[in-house]
Design a protein around this motif. Structure first.
Motif, PDB file in Angstrom:
ATOM      1  N   ALA A   1       0.827  -1.206   0.000  1.00 33.71           N
ATOM      2  CA  ALA A   1       0.000   0.000   0.000  1.00 33.71           C
ATOM      3  C   ALA A   1       0.864   1.260   0.000  1.00 33.71           C
ATOM      4  O   ALA A   1       0.571   2.224  -0.723  1.00 33.71           O
ATOM      5  CB  ALA A   1      -0.929   0.003   1.210  1.00 33.71           C
ATOM      6  N   LEU A   2       1.925   1.265   0.796  1.00 32.16           N
ATOM      7  CA  LEU A   2       2.808   2.432   0.826  1.00 32.16           C
ATOM      8  C   LEU A   2       3.525   2.623  -0.510  1.00 32.16           C
ATOM      9  O   LEU A   2       3.643   3.742  -1.003  1.00 32.16           O
ATOM     10  CB  LEU A   2       3.820   2.303   1.957  1.00 32.16           C
TER      11      LEU A   2
ATOM     12  N   ALA B   1       2.451   1.655  -3.419  1.00 34.14           N
ATOM     13  CA  ALA B   1       1.456   2.101  -4.397  1.00 34.14           C
ATOM     14  C   ALA B   1       1.143   3.584  -4.213  1.00 34.14           C
ATOM     15  O   ALA B   1       1.021   4.326  -5.202  1.00 34.14           O
ATOM     16  CB  ALA B   1       0.185   1.269  -4.259  1.00 34.14           C
ATOM     17  N   LEU B   2       1.040   4.026  -2.970  1.00 37.45           N
ATOM     18  CA  LEU B   2       0.767   5.441  -2.712  1.00 37.45           C
ATOM     19  C   LEU B   2       1.909   6.322  -3.214  1.00 37.45           C
ATOM     20  O   LEU B   2       1.686   7.285  -3.955  1.00 37.45           O
ATOM     21  CB  LEU B   2       0.548   5.666  -1.215  1.00 37.45           C
ATOM     22  N   TYR B   3       3.136   5.979  -2.828  1.00 34.45           N
ATOM     23  CA  TYR B   3       4.291   6.768  -3.267  1.00 34.45           C
ATOM     24  C   TYR B   3       4.468   6.686  -4.779  1.00 34.45           C
ATOM     25  O   TYR B   3       4.830   7.671  -5.428  1.00 34.45           O
ATOM     26  CB  TYR B   3       5.569   6.303  -2.571  1.00 34.45           C
TER      27      TYR B   3
ATOM     28  N   ALA C   1       2.095   6.254  -7.030  1.00 38.92           N
ATOM     29  CA  ALA C   1       1.060   7.068  -7.666  1.00 38.92           C
ATOM     30  C   ALA C   1       1.401   8.555  -7.586  1.00 38.92           C
ATOM     31  O   ALA C   1       1.209   9.300  -8.553  1.00 38.92           O
ATOM     32  CB  ALA C   1      -0.292   6.788  -7.010  1.00 38.92           C
ATOM     33  N   VAL C   2       1.935   8.981  -6.440  1.00 40.35           N
ATOM     34  CA  VAL C   2       2.316  10.387  -6.292  1.00 40.35           C
ATOM     35  C   VAL C   2       3.449  10.738  -7.253  1.00 40.35           C
ATOM     36  O   VAL C   2       3.410  11.773  -7.937  1.00 40.35           O
ATOM     37  CB  VAL C   2       2.713  10.693  -4.832  1.00 40.35           C
TER      38      VAL C   2
ATOM     39  N   LEU D   1       4.910   1.146  -8.515  1.00 45.88           N
ATOM     40  CA  LEU D   1       3.592   0.554  -8.757  1.00 45.88           C
ATOM     41  C   LEU D   1       3.716  -0.920  -9.153  1.00 45.88           C
ATOM     42  O   LEU D   1       2.905  -1.757  -8.726  1.00 45.88           O
ATOM     43  CB  LEU D   1       2.851   1.336  -9.833  1.00 45.88           C
TER      44      LEU D   1
ATOM     45  N   ALA E   1       4.579  -2.871  -6.031  1.00 45.73           N
ATOM     46  CA  ALA E   1       3.382  -2.959  -5.185  1.00 45.73           C
ATOM     47  C   ALA E   1       2.430  -4.039  -5.706  1.00 45.73           C
ATOM     48  O   ALA E   1       1.856  -4.797  -4.918  1.00 45.73           O
ATOM     49  CB  ALA E   1       2.685  -1.614  -5.126  1.00 45.73           C
TER      50      ALA E   1
END
Length: 82
Positions: free
Chosen positions: A34-35, A37-39, A41-42, A65, A68
């Motif tokens: 999850a972390l 994927a978040l980073y 995506a940013v 990504l 992830a």
């Protein structure tokens, strides 16, 4: 008396079902995925919004990504207790 426990049952309950204590919900692989994927995506959004000639943010974001996705697949295909 005979023992009806399967010999190839994964860890958990004697019949091989996953334990009900919620260990799978707090699997560290899900948190890491999850972390990432978040980073990712940013970074990807930052790279697509910017006008820089260097594509390091785009490459890093897409790489995060992808990792992830692999971590999520690993956690789903190889759950805790197997």
């Amino acid at each position: 008396m005979t023992d009806d426990t399967p010999t190839d049952a994964p860890a958990g309950t004697p019949d091989g079902t996953p334990p009900p204590d919620g260990r799978r919900a707090f699997d560290v692989r899900h948190v890491i995925a999850a972390l990432l994927a978040l980073y990712g995506a940013v970074l990807t959004a930052t790279a697509l919004a910017g006008e820089d000639e260097e594509h390091i943010n785009l490459l890093s974001g897409l790489g995060m990504l992808a990792v992830a996705a692999l971590m999520t697949a690993w956690a789903l295909l190889r759950p805790v207790g197997r």
